[in-house]
Design an enzyme around this catalytic site. Structure first.
Site, PDB file in Angstrom:
ATOM      1  N   SER A 241       0.850  -1.188   0.000  1.00 21.34           N
ATOM      2  CA  SER A 241       0.000   0.000   0.000  1.00 21.34           C
ATOM      3  C   SER A 241       0.885   1.237   0.000  1.00 21.34           C
ATOM      4  O   SER A 241       2.110   1.143   0.084  1.00 21.34           O
ATOM      5  CB  SER A 241      -0.924   0.002   1.222  1.00 21.34           C
ATOM      6  OG  SER A 241      -0.163   0.333   2.368  1.00 21.34           O
ATOM      7  N   LYS A 242       0.214   2.362  -0.071  1.00 25.30           N
ATOM      8  CA  LYS A 242       0.914   3.645  -0.197  1.00 25.30           C
ATOM      9  C   LYS A 242       1.984   3.829   0.892  1.00 25.30           C
ATOM     10  O   LYS A 242       3.036   4.406   0.649  1.00 25.30           O
ATOM     11  CB  LYS A 242      -0.140   4.754  -0.108  1.00 25.30           C
ATOM     12  CG  LYS A 242       0.284   6.080  -0.670  1.00 25.30           C
ATOM     13  CD  LYS A 242       0.353   6.087  -2.187  1.00 25.30           C
ATOM     14  CE  LYS A 242       1.528   6.931  -2.648  1.00 25.30           C
ATOM     15  NZ  LYS A 242       2.043   6.612  -3.959  1.00 25.30           N
ATOM     16  N   ARG A 243       1.696   3.283   2.079  1.00 27.96           N
ATOM     17  CA  ARG A 243       2.655   3.567   3.142  1.00 27.96           C
ATOM     18  C   ARG A 243       3.962   2.796   2.974  1.00 27.96           C
ATOM     19  O   ARG A 243       4.954   3.085   3.633  1.00 27.96           O
ATOM     20  CB  ARG A 243       1.976   3.365   4.510  1.00 27.96           C
ATOM     21  CG  ARG A 243       2.092   2.088   5.169  1.00 27.96           C
ATOM     22  CD  ARG A 243       0.994   1.837   6.176  1.00 27.96           C
ATOM     23  NE  ARG A 243       0.459   0.524   5.874  1.00 27.96           N
ATOM     24  CZ  ARG A 243       1.098  -0.597   6.155  1.00 27.96           C
ATOM     25  NH1 ARG A 243       2.241  -0.560   6.788  1.00 27.96           N
ATOM     26  NH2 ARG A 243       0.578  -1.748   5.822  1.00 27.96           N
TER      27      ARG A 243
END
Ligand code: GLU
Length: 469
Positions: A241-243
């Site tokens: 994911s983005k993180r």
């Protein structure tokens, strides 16, 4: 292989090409290209709000950058809606599907009651076996007549046999009451009509395969080979994911990773051939097979990516690498190289590419080429120039004007110059790097001198020697 494979990549437009999507596309591309087959592209653009021309373009751009060329026209799933509806109607006529007039309230009431009684809440329509003579003149959906007993087995090339009990599959809706097809129908019909022989996609679609197979079976179509590949996870083992960092291939492009390195790294992510980590496209094409795809999720590892990218840069021919660098500069809006700079890059490339893993690293090492007089110094370089080292430079420059400009002579000359002052050449290297490049991490001093030429070298050393007065 008796039949040439047809694979496809079927992204839903989201505004960029996701790194996981890029890997799916790559596997499909490799499989098709490795086996003399065809690789098709279908945009699953039925969500009209998200499916803008820009979102589709972003996918095309990402694939072009990754070097994943597809065959034939791009297929729009949305445009094929009439054909999807036609298949639903054919199934209706063949008795493989039925009209269901149940309202949302009725379906909800069924579910509430089933829950209360502790039964499965899968909807069972009373219209499944209703006599058409009893059909009211009301809106209806078309539902598939799914088998009630037995099981559906997906013979998956990656996951092995996956069995789903048919009593866990409901009579899914094929066509909504407004006549629009559901996603599951669209995918099955498109894959069939496009002649897709191998469906290689993320394992988040594994359950869908069972439903799509029901449609194939109802239509009497031959099934494709399914290969559901595990998703990509982050370093912590959680779904990417983005993180975890960049998700879109466009971001990797902007960061300056070479496409060949991305292809190699993404191919290795979830697929292996012995212990090969670094390989060329030709090797990947020779080796790629569905058997080499692992069953567990792969973890995205930036260090490995960089390492592989570095090896690709080092092994790319100089002229090709210069070309790639110019493409990179164009996407980052950096100034274009002048013809003189380009010529110097080409000359210096064997040294520049040695340890660079990305284009920005290559550029950083090439500051001596990009800089113009007076050379701007970063802090570390500036600290190399005190009055002693400046004095040394001013002593050196008149003599350098007469030096012979080739590596052997320059090396001998510099070593003599250092020896005459009772020092090692290494001591001079810092100030020379600073003067020539304005940086402390550079290619070797001699490499820079040879690329810059005698006049420019002398002028830069003089500038630095005189600076600060
Ligand atoms: N459109 C789906 C997605 O982007 C893929 C569907 C498929 O490959 O069957 O996840």
């Amino acid at each position: 292989m008796s039949q040439r494979p047809v694979t496809r990549f079927a992204p839903s437009p989201t505004g960029y090409l996701h790194i996981g999507g890029a890997r799916t596309a790559l596997f499909n591309w490799l499989y098709a290209r490795a086996n003399g087959g065809t690789f098709l592209l279908r945009i699953e653009d039925t969500d009209r709000a998200r499916s803008t021309p820009e979102a589709t373009q972003a996918i095309l751009d990402g694939m072009a950058w990754m070097g994943l060329d597809h065959d034939g026209e791009v297929v729009s799933q949305f445009e094929r809606a009439p054909r999807h509806a036609e298949v639903a109607r054919q199934m209706l006529e063949a008795g493989q599907a039925y009209k269901c007039f149940a309202t949302q309230d009725e379906i909800q009431a069924f579910r509430d009651k089933a829950k209360e009684e502790g039964r499965s809440t899968l909807y069972r329509s009373p219209w499944r076996d209703a006599d058409p003579a009893t059909h009211p003149d009301l809106p209806y959906v078309i539902r598939i007549k799914a088998p009630l007993e037995g099981s559906t087995v997906i013979h998956d090339a990656v996951q092995g046999d996956v069995t789903i009990r048919n009593d866990q599959l409901d009579d899914m809706v094929l066509l909504r009451s407004d006549g629009t097809p559901v996603y599951m129908l669209a995918v099955a019909v498109d894959d069939h009509d496009m002649g897709v022989t191998h469906v290689i996609r993320g394992d988040d679609h594994l359950n869908n395969a069972a439903r799509q197979m029901l449609i194939y079976t109802a239509m009497g179509w031959p099934l494709p080979v399914y290969a559901h590949i595990p998703l990509i996870h982050g370093a912590d083992g959680k779904k990417l994911s983005k993180r975890h960092g960049a998700l879109g291939t466009n971001e990797y492009r902007q960061m300056g990773y070479p496409a060949a390195g991305m292809r190699n790294y993404l191919a290795r992510l979830g697929w292996s051939h012995g212990d090969a980590e670094f390989f060329t496209d030709d090797e990947a094409l020779e080796w790629f097979d569905l058997d080499g795809i692992g069953k567990s999720a792969a973890r995205f590892d930036f260090k490995k990516l960089e390492n592989i990218c570095g090896q690709h840069m080092a092994s790319t021919p100089d002229a090709a690498l210069l070309h790639q660098l110019e493409d990179f500069l164009a996407v980052t809006d950096a100034p274009r190289l002048t013809p003189e700079q380009a010529a110097m890059f080409l000359e210096a490339m064997p040294h520049l590419k040695e340890r660079a893993r990305t284009y920005p690293e290559l550029i950083e090492k090439a500051q001596f080429i990009l800089a113009s007089r007076p050379v701007q110094m970063d802090e570390k370089a500036a600290s190399q120039l005190d009055s002693v080292s400046r004095g040394m430079l001013l002593e050196l420059t008149p003599q350098l004007r007469n030096a012979k400009w080739n590596r052997a002579d320059l090396e001998a000359f510099m070593n003599d110059f250092a020896a005459a002052r009772d020092m090692k050449f290494g001591k001079m290297a810092g100030p020379l790097r600073a003067a020539l490049a304005g940086r402390s991490a550079t290619p070797s001093v001699f490499d820079m001198m040879l690329v810059l030429g005698q006049a420019e070298t002398v002028a830069r050393l003089e500038d630095a020697g005189q600076g600060g007065d």
